[in-house]
Design a protein around this motif. Structure first.
Motif, short mmCIF file in Angstrom:
data_model
loop_
_atom_site.label_atom_id
_atom_site.label_comp_id
_atom_site.label_asym_id
_atom_site.label_seq_id
_atom_site.Cartn_x
_atom_site.Cartn_y
_atom_site.Cartn_z
N ARG A 92 71.06 58.30 43.33
CA ARG A 92 71.03 59.18 41.94
C ARG A 92 69.65 59.21 41.28
N SER A 138 66.87 62.02 41.70
CA SER A 138 66.20 62.66 40.45
C SER A 138 64.72 62.46 40.24
N LYS A 157 63.42 64.99 42.62
CA LYS A 157 63.51 66.36 42.18
C LYS A 157 62.31 66.55 41.40
N GLY A 158 62.38 65.56 40.33
CA GLY A 158 60.88 65.87 39.32
C GLY A 158 59.66 65.77 39.86
N TYR A 188 60.74 58.83 32.29
CA TYR A 188 59.99 59.72 33.55
C TYR A 188 58.58 60.04 33.31
#
Length: 227
Positions: free
Chosen positions: A11, A15, A18-19, A105
């Motif tokens: 996960r 994530s 994708k970012g 992030y």
């Protein structure tokens, strides 16, 4: 720029992918240390995000093996551990930076950009390029038209448009093939039409000027250096 994420928390890995893809990077993801080592050895990545606790082979060994083989790709290590000993061990094996989970992030993206800038500077490449009346800042990911970045007209590029431009900038004056652009701007799993490169080159010409990128028939594209 093409990045490899080696992270067994699926996960989190997806994530991050994708970012970073939304930031304009081509991103490949694997969840096993041995697979990460194989992929990093076979593919010319610009940066690796490497977890320490991995099945197959841990991040310390992956990093040490790459460095022993002469690979100088920047490596950002991730770990759920916390302690000076772990950080020291990671850096001793050849990692360039270290981030402890949980992390922001935004901080990860800043570290990635810093490592990529540092690598460019080590190779004598400035993050700011001037092409005629265009000022292109690969660090800030901005393109400005005018006498300088201050007070000029900023030209809005999508993340993928900027990524294509950046690949041409890295080899300005040289011919860059479609395959090379695809390799660094689209991820390993891309199976679409390779002519997608033409679409983005056309968009760049429309926004930045038709003469900036020349098509070399049968070979690829060359970013023209204004005289």
């Amino acid at each position: 720029m093409r990045l490899l994420i080696v992270e067994d928390e699926k996960r989190l890995a997806l994530s991050l992918a994708k970012g970073l893809t939304a930031e304009g990077y081509a991103v490949d993801v694997v969840h096993d240390g041995l697979e990460g080592l194989h992929r990093a050895t076979e593919t010319p990545y610009d940066l690796i995000v490497l977890d320490i606790m991995l099945p197959g082979m841990n991040g310390y060994r992956v990093c040490a093996t790459l460095r022993a083989a002469g690979h100088d790709v920047p490596i950002l290590m991730l770990t759920a551990k916390d302690g000076e000993y772990d950080e020291a061990e990671g850096l001793d094996t050849g990692a360039d930076d270290y981030l402890t989970k949980p992390f922001s992030y935004v901080v990860l993206v800043a570290r990635v950009r810093a490592l990529l800038r540092r690598r460019g500077q080590a190779k004598g490449t400035s993050p700011v390029h001037v092409l005629g009346d265009l000022t292109i800042d690969t660090g800030a990911r901005r393109v400005v038209r005018g006498d300088g970045a201050e007070g000029g007209e900023e030209i809005a590029l999508t993340a993928k448009e900027f990524a294509v431009l950046e690949q041409l900038l890295l080899r300005r004056g040289e011919v860059v093939s479609k395959a090379e652009i695809l390799e660094h701007v689209w991820d390993f799993a891309y199976e679409g039409d390779p002519n997608i490169v033409e679409v983005y080159v056309s968009a760049l010409r429309r926004k930045l000027g038709a003469r900036l990128i020349r098509t070399v028939r049968g070979a690829g594209y060359r970013l023209e250096v204004p005289r």
